[in-house]
Design a protein around this motif. Structure first.
Motif, mmCIF file in Angstrom:
data_model
loop_
_atom_site.group_PDB
_atom_site.id
_atom_site.type_symbol
_atom_site.label_atom_id
_atom_site.label_comp_id
_atom_site.label_asym_id
_atom_site.label_seq_id
_atom_site.Cartn_x
_atom_site.Cartn_y
_atom_site.Cartn_z
ATOM 1 N N GLN A 13 64.729 -48.563 -21.706
ATOM 2 C CA GLN A 13 63.337 -48.120 -21.697
ATOM 3 C C GLN A 13 62.927 -47.647 -20.302
ATOM 4 O O GLN A 13 62.269 -46.614 -20.153
ATOM 5 N N ARG A 14 63.330 -48.389 -19.281
ATOM 6 C CA ARG A 14 63.010 -47.998 -17.902
ATOM 7 C C ARG A 14 63.657 -46.669 -17.546
ATOM 8 O O ARG A 14 63.044 -45.799 -16.913
ATOM 9 N N ALA A 23 63.181 -40.842 -16.305
ATOM 10 C CA ALA A 23 63.540 -39.438 -16.538
ATOM 11 C C ALA A 23 62.312 -38.615 -16.894
ATOM 12 O O ALA A 23 62.112 -37.504 -16.388
ATOM 13 N N LEU A 24 61.456 -39.152 -17.752
ATOM 14 C CA LEU A 24 60.260 -38.421 -18.160
ATOM 15 C C LEU A 24 59.298 -38.226 -16.997
ATOM 16 O O LEU A 24 58.536 -37.243 -16.971
ATOM 17 N N ASN A 25 59.309 -39.136 -16.037
ATOM 18 C CA ASN A 25 58.404 -39.054 -14.888
ATOM 19 C C ASN A 25 58.985 -38.277 -13.716
ATOM 20 O O ASN A 25 58.338 -38.169 -12.672
ATOM 21 N N ASP A 26 60.194 -37.741 -13.844
ATOM 22 C CA ASP A 26 60.841 -36.981 -12.768
ATOM 23 C C ASP A 26 60.469 -35.506 -12.932
ATOM 24 O O ASP A 26 61.005 -34.809 -13.795
ATOM 25 N N ALA A 27 59.533 -35.027 -12.087
ATOM 26 C CA ALA A 27 59.024 -33.661 -12.230
ATOM 27 C C ALA A 27 60.140 -32.635 -12.059
ATOM 28 O O ALA A 27 60.177 -31.617 -12.772
ATOM 29 N N GLY A 28 61.048 -32.881 -11.132
ATOM 30 C CA GLY A 28 62.148 -31.947 -10.919
ATOM 31 C C GLY A 28 63.056 -31.853 -12.126
ATOM 32 O O GLY A 28 63.476 -30.760 -12.523
ATOM 33 N N LEU A 29 63.347 -32.992 -12.727
ATOM 34 C CA LEU A 29 64.190 -33.006 -13.925
ATOM 35 C C LEU A 29 63.474 -32.316 -15.085
ATOM 36 O O LEU A 29 64.084 -31.542 -15.830
ATOM 37 N N GLN A 30 62.181 -32.585 -15.224
ATOM 38 C CA GLN A 30 61.407 -31.952 -16.294
ATOM 39 C C GLN A 30 61.385 -30.431 -16.130
ATOM 40 O O GLN A 30 61.396 -29.690 -17.110
ATOM 41 N N HIS A 31 61.355 -29.973 -14.874
ATOM 42 C CA HIS A 31 61.357 -28.528 -14.629
ATOM 43 C C HIS A 31 62.703 -27.912 -15.026
ATOM 44 O O HIS A 31 62.761 -26.819 -15.590
ATOM 45 N N ALA A 32 63.760 -28.644 -14.730
ATOM 46 C CA ALA A 32 65.103 -28.126 -15.030
ATOM 47 C C ALA A 32 65.462 -28.272 -16.495
ATOM 48 O O ALA A 32 66.274 -27.496 -17.020
ATOM 49 N N LEU A 33 64.840 -29.252 -17.165
ATOM 50 C CA LEU A 33 65.286 -29.628 -18.509
ATOM 51 C C LEU A 33 64.088 -30.160 -19.286
ATOM 52 O O LEU A 33 63.646 -31.288 -19.040
ATOM 53 N N SER A 40 71.421 -47.455 -14.954
ATOM 54 C CA SER A 40 70.645 -47.027 -13.788
ATOM 55 C C SER A 40 69.904 -45.740 -14.099
ATOM 56 O O SER A 40 70.381 -44.902 -14.880
ATOM 57 N N ASP A 41 68.736 -45.578 -13.480
ATOM 58 C CA ASP A 41 67.933 -44.381 -13.691
ATOM 59 C C ASP A 41 68.713 -43.131 -13.307
ATOM 60 O O ASP A 41 68.689 -42.119 -14.015
ATOM 61 N N GLU A 42 69.410 -43.202 -12.180
ATOM 62 C CA GLU A 42 70.138 -42.021 -11.706
ATOM 63 C C GLU A 42 71.306 -41.668 -12.613
ATOM 64 O O GLU A 42 71.659 -40.502 -12.755
ATOM 65 N N ALA A 43 71.914 -42.672 -13.234
ATOM 66 C CA ALA A 43 73.024 -42.388 -14.139
ATOM 67 C C ALA A 43 72.555 -41.533 -15.311
ATOM 68 O O ALA A 43 73.237 -40.579 -15.716
ATOM 69 N N LEU A 44 71.382 -41.845 -15.867
ATOM 70 C CA LEU A 44 70.865 -41.044 -16.971
ATOM 71 C C LEU A 44 70.496 -39.639 -16.502
ATOM 72 O O LEU A 44 70.820 -38.646 -17.160
ATOM 73 N N LYS A 45 69.823 -39.559 -15.353
ATOM 74 C CA LYS A 45 69.428 -38.236 -14.855
ATOM 75 C C LYS A 45 70.650 -37.363 -14.601
ATOM 76 O O LYS A 45 70.662 -36.169 -14.941
#
Length: 438
Positions: free
Chosen positions: A195-196, A201-211, A424-429
């Motif tokens: 869940q975390r 991932a949803l709160n990462d603006a850069g990731l949201q822009h890319a994907l 880890s958060d970074e592993a998913l991103k």
């Protein structure tokens, strides 16, 4: 026509959104959960007396959809998503009822919200032509429901995160059996990690822009709103026959199902007292007993879909009642350990031939205690999953094999696979960025 509702973040630091925007986003930009600025009110007379579940849902949710482009599509969305029964079945030996929510494609109540969300998203206009990635963290049942609802839907892929080794074998098989546009990731951690990671991932603006990303967890308003429909439908039917409100005992982990019931009551419909049944994860029972709200790491239990130590919808619960004292006044919660779950399943099978899943058994135990205390009200136990999804737990306790629903049996015939992922958060991103590359 009713004025269009705006949807606000529980954290109050994001712009107001339309319903369509809130459903598409999943999570508010400030990390909060979307809520309507106010809950509409309705009366039993507003509903067709002999309407189907889909009819009830269309009437119930019309004020939430008013003024939104999706409003014209609401009856079709309801008819498409809510095409299976949710019977209120009598339990005469307990002078009670059981609301069976497990007759959908994946044999769990999560089918209602997942199918409604998929039908809604399919009708939302999208300026971005890129594939939308739906992220879902699951403690057992949500992932399969979302996978089934979005399987082979064009323009969408689903990424399911589940805690490796902490779901039942049949649940794990369901999660990995879809293929095509549905990918399962078995995370080396617990549900709260999953869940975390999704929220990060949803709160990462850069990731949201890319994907382009969205969510299908109970943090999604598109999942929560339709879950109100079966409580309204059951309560209205009971009201017409008995002229009394219907009391519910709701098994809960992340609080979405319980909150749906509470919102129906807050809208003025005939829902009476609501009690929460939890497993050994005691965050909520301790809070309702008067302690400060203290999220913690979840512990693994037989009722694994409720293995939540930090329930996301607590934010919505606080918003609904305004302060902690009001929340505690409105609800009670009880923790039920694994040994009690086993005893409850075995006792009801032995004496009355009833087979309950471990989650439903927590609510049945709460009912047993109420009866022992002399409470004679006609309570309704909410049955959240079919017991055959947990055959390794239930069959030894009931003493015979359980019939497997046909849709579940078909899923179990498919091959299944899931990719490993660190907690880890970074592993998913990193996985999301890599998997999106052509």
């Amino acid at each position: 026509m009713s004025a269009a509702l705006r949807y606000l973040s529980t954290r109050g630091r994001a712009p107001a959104a339309t319903l369509g925007e809130a459903i598409a986003a999943g999570l508010a930009p400030d990390g909060g959960l979307y809520v309507p600025e106010r809950l509409p009110t309705l009366a039993p007379a507003d509903f067709a007396p002999h309407g189907t579940l889909a009819d009830t849902a269309a009437t119930l949710l019309a004020p939430f959809f008013a003024g939104d482009p999706l409003a014209a599509e609401l009856p079709a969305i309801c008819a498409e998503a809510l095409d299976f029964p949710v019977p209120l079945r009598a339990l005469p030996y307990l002078d009670a009822q059981v609301l069976e929510l497990f007759h959908g494609p994946t044999a769990a109540f999560k089918d209602v919200g997942a199918r409604f969300l998929a039908a809604s998203l399919r009708r939302l206009p999208r300026a971005d032509a890129r594939t939308l990635t739906i992220l879902v963290a699951t403690s057992g049942d949500t992932g399969a429901a979302v996978g089934a609802a979005f399987h082979r839907q064009p323009g969408v892929r689903v990424v399911i995160l589940y805690p490796d080794g902490l779901v039942s074998p049949r649940q794990a098989h369901q999660l990995g059996c879809f293929g095509d546009n549905v990918q399962a990731l078995r995370v080396a951690g617990r549900f709260d990690d999953c869940q975390r990671m999704v929220k990060a991932a949803l709160n990462d603006a850069g990731l949201q822009h890319a994907l382009p990303l969205s969510s299908a967890n109970s943090i999604s308003l598109g999942r929560l709103l339709p879950q109100m429909s079966y409580y309204a439908h059951a309560a209205l039917g009971w009201w017409r026959e008995h002229r009394a409100p219907l009391d519910f005992i709701v098994p809960t982990g992340n609080l979405g199902n319980a909150l749906a019931c509470l919102w129906v009551r807050a809208m003025g419909l005939p829902v009476g007292e609501v009690r929460l049944a939890c497993n050994a994860n005691a965050t909520l029972p301790e809070f309702f007993a008067g302690r400060d709200y203290a999220p913690r790491e979840a512990v693994a239990t037989l009722a694994n879909a409720m293995d939540v130590g930090a329930p996301s919808n607590f934010e919505r619960l606080r918003w609904s009642f305004g302060d902690d004292d009001a929340v505690r006044h409105a609800l009670q919660a009880e923790s039920v350990d694994d040994a009690t779950i086993r005893r409850t399943i075995a006792a009801h099978a032995r004496t009355h031939g009833e087979a309950f899943c471990p989650h439903t058994a927590t609510a049945v135990h709460v009912l047993d205690r109420l009866r022992e205390q002399g409470d004679a009200r006609p309570w309704t136990v909410v049955a959240t999953a079919h017991p055959a999804k947990f055959e390794q737990v239930v069959e030894p306790l009931v003493g015979h094999p359980l019939a497997v629903p046909s849709a579940l049996a078909a899923m179990l015939q498919r091959s299944a696979t899931a990719a490993p992922l660190a907690a880890s958060d970074e592993a998913l991103k990193h996985w999301l960025r890599r998997s999106a590359q052509p």
